[in-house]
Scaffold this active site. Sequence first.
Site, PDB file in Angstrom:
ATOM      1  N   ASN A 121      -2.027  -6.381  11.991  1.00 18.11           N
ATOM      2  CA  ASN A 121      -1.571  -5.499  10.770  1.00 18.11           C
ATOM      3  C   ASN A 121      -1.254  -4.277  10.989  1.00 18.11           C
ATOM      4  O   ASN A 121      -1.479  -3.705  11.758  1.00 18.11           O
ATOM      5  CB  ASN A 121      -3.147  -5.392  10.128  1.00 18.11           C
ATOM      6  CG  ASN A 121      -3.697  -6.657   9.334  1.00 18.11           C
ATOM      7  OD1 ASN A 121      -2.779  -7.600   8.718  1.00 18.11           O
ATOM      8  ND2 ASN A 121      -4.919  -6.973   9.525  1.00 18.11           N
ATOM      9  N   ARG A 124      -9.631   2.926  13.002  1.00 19.58           N
ATOM     10  CA  ARG A 124      -9.817   2.450  11.743  1.00 19.58           C
ATOM     11  C   ARG A 124     -10.799   3.009  10.851  1.00 19.58           C
ATOM     12  O   ARG A 124     -10.526   3.166   9.719  1.00 19.58           O
ATOM     13  CB  ARG A 124     -10.200   1.000  12.052  1.00 19.58           C
ATOM     14  CG  ARG A 124     -10.506   0.443  10.641  1.00 19.58           C
ATOM     15  CD  ARG A 124     -11.143  -1.207  10.899  1.00 19.58           C
ATOM     16  NE  ARG A 124     -11.413  -1.927   9.718  1.00 19.58           N
ATOM     17  CZ  ARG A 124     -12.022  -3.210   9.799  1.00 19.58           C
ATOM     18  NH1 ARG A 124     -12.177  -3.919  10.514  1.00 19.58           N
ATOM     19  NH2 ARG A 124     -12.157  -3.533   8.322  1.00 19.58           N
ATOM     20  N   HIS A 131      -0.752  -9.266   2.188  1.00 21.30           N
ATOM     21  CA  HIS A 131      -1.901  -8.503   1.488  1.00 21.30           C
ATOM     22  C   HIS A 131      -1.517  -8.063   0.205  1.00 21.30           C
ATOM     23  O   HIS A 131      -2.080  -7.068  -0.295  1.00 21.30           O
ATOM     24  CB  HIS A 131      -2.226  -7.302   2.487  1.00 21.30           C
ATOM     25  CG  HIS A 131      -3.095  -7.833   3.774  1.00 21.30           C
ATOM     26  ND1 HIS A 131      -3.728  -6.836   4.511  1.00 21.30           N
ATOM     27  CD2 HIS A 131      -3.474  -9.013   4.017  1.00 21.30           C
ATOM     28  CE1 HIS A 131      -4.352  -7.581   5.454  1.00 21.30           C
ATOM     29  NE2 HIS A 131      -4.198  -8.943   5.149  1.00 21.30           N
ATOM     30  N   TYR A 161      -6.894  -8.088  -1.955  1.00 18.33           N
ATOM     31  CA  TYR A 161      -6.522  -6.978  -1.602  1.00 18.33           C
ATOM     32  C   TYR A 161      -5.822  -6.292  -2.899  1.00 18.33           C
ATOM     33  O   TYR A 161      -5.639  -5.104  -2.868  1.00 18.33           O
ATOM     34  CB  TYR A 161      -5.306  -6.950  -0.647  1.00 18.33           C
ATOM     35  CG  TYR A 161      -5.755  -7.265   0.904  1.00 18.33           C
ATOM     36  CD1 TYR A 161      -6.114  -6.249   1.430  1.00 18.33           C
ATOM     37  CD2 TYR A 161      -5.882  -8.605   1.139  1.00 18.33           C
ATOM     38  CE1 TYR A 161      -6.764  -6.462   2.873  1.00 18.33           C
ATOM     39  CE2 TYR A 161      -6.294  -8.823   2.566  1.00 18.33           C
ATOM     40  CZ  TYR A 161      -6.903  -7.791   3.543  1.00 18.33           C
ATOM     41  OH  TYR A 161      -7.670  -7.926   4.537  1.00 18.33           O
ATOM     42  N   CYS A 180      -1.208 -14.562   8.499  1.00 18.33           N
ATOM     43  CA  CYS A 180      -2.314 -14.140   7.919  1.00 18.33           C
ATOM     44  C   CYS A 180      -3.135 -15.139   7.544  1.00 18.33           C
ATOM     45  O   CYS A 180      -2.960 -16.256   7.191  1.00 18.33           O
ATOM     46  CB  CYS A 180      -2.091 -13.125   6.482  1.00 18.33           C
ATOM     47  SG  CYS A 180      -3.282 -12.419   5.827  1.00 18.33           S
TER      48      CYS A 180
END
Length: 421
Positions: free
Chosen positions: A144, A90, A194, A244, A164
């Site tokens: 995700n 990440r 998102h 987002y 989500c």
Amino acid sequence: MKLAVVGGGSTYTPELIDGFSRLRDTLPIEELVLVDPAADRLELVGGLARRIFAKQGHPGRITTTSDVAAGVAGADAVLLQLRVGGQAARNQDETWPLECGCVGQETTGAGGLAKALRTVPVVLDIAERVRRANPDAWIIDFTNPVGIVTRALLQAGHKAVGLCNVAIGFQRRFAKLLDVAPSEVYLEHVGLNHLTWERGVRLGGPDGADLLPKLLTEHGDSLAADLRLPRAVLDRLGVVPSYYLRYFYAHDEVVRELRTKPSRAAEVAEMEKQLLEMYGDPALDEKPELLSKRGGAFYSEAAVDLAASLLRGGGSPVQVVNTYNKGTLPFLPDDAVIEVQARVDTSGAVPLPVSALDPLYAGLIANVTAYEDLALEAALHGGRDRVFKALLSHPLIGQYEYAEALTDQLIAHNREHLAWV
């Protein structure tokens, strides 16, 4: 009832355990299996999970295993909350795109594509094991990028619904501002995972009075501050975008910010070290306050509600989920995965009708859906050209020089996770 959580060694799992315990009348679990390859983390998380159940008087049994097939055997539902490559991967997703002047984020843009490429093959392998162990089990995907991963699962014929926490977060926020129970708040929530907007906030259901104009008038400043967007943007749009959308509406500003501070992954990695130390304390029998800063607020409530509806028909009849479009948004293919209100029961999720979208939103949704098509092709079949095309199609990239450079960077940083390299 037996549930399995794949990725059960996550530091976030105690939040899920707390929800399972508090809401046991909605979802009576007899056995909960935490599945994770990281045996050391699994031992710490599993120990705290058992203590939480014990303190709250939950009669269910919690077991742990690193064997996916054994963990999902006989499970009525399997929750997926994976992070292939961990926080280290990440951290890369959030940093190398910045070198090209593009947003570094783990679920959208180049970083989001990298995560999809790492994740989809792993999730499909797990899903096949679930199907062999129990073909009737539901798969609830919280991994995700949820939209792409859920679409991969559905296209492979799995009984899957994506989840989500953005919608439930807005529902709880609006309920607090209106001083009503969360169950009274119905969101006109529409878009892709998102990439969503709240176009209405109605009391009692889809036919109730729309209080979104009132919320924007009375609380626009605080809502804008939370979203880190100018109040004027919310007023002009007349909607509340998910946070987002800032990556799209203020891309260059976000890039400048990200270049001046540690990545979110680095912050979370440090937090996880502290959490794991806490979890190892045999006196700890509740989720620590630090966990609230980890992210994923209200996921446990949403997961319980969804699982209860899928398994028993006992959850809320209408929930925001990720599922096939099936004509709901007429400008998208039927097999696109959208995030909207849906009727959920033991047969699955069926999206509710959505009123026509303004081109401002429909255009971006169509663009990102096209990217997700190409991203899934790259995840399933590999190849540098497929990665390049997916990056070129993304509205946060869109220039061939950037797409070329990002393709090289993505492959270089993810070689160990890409079988085709």
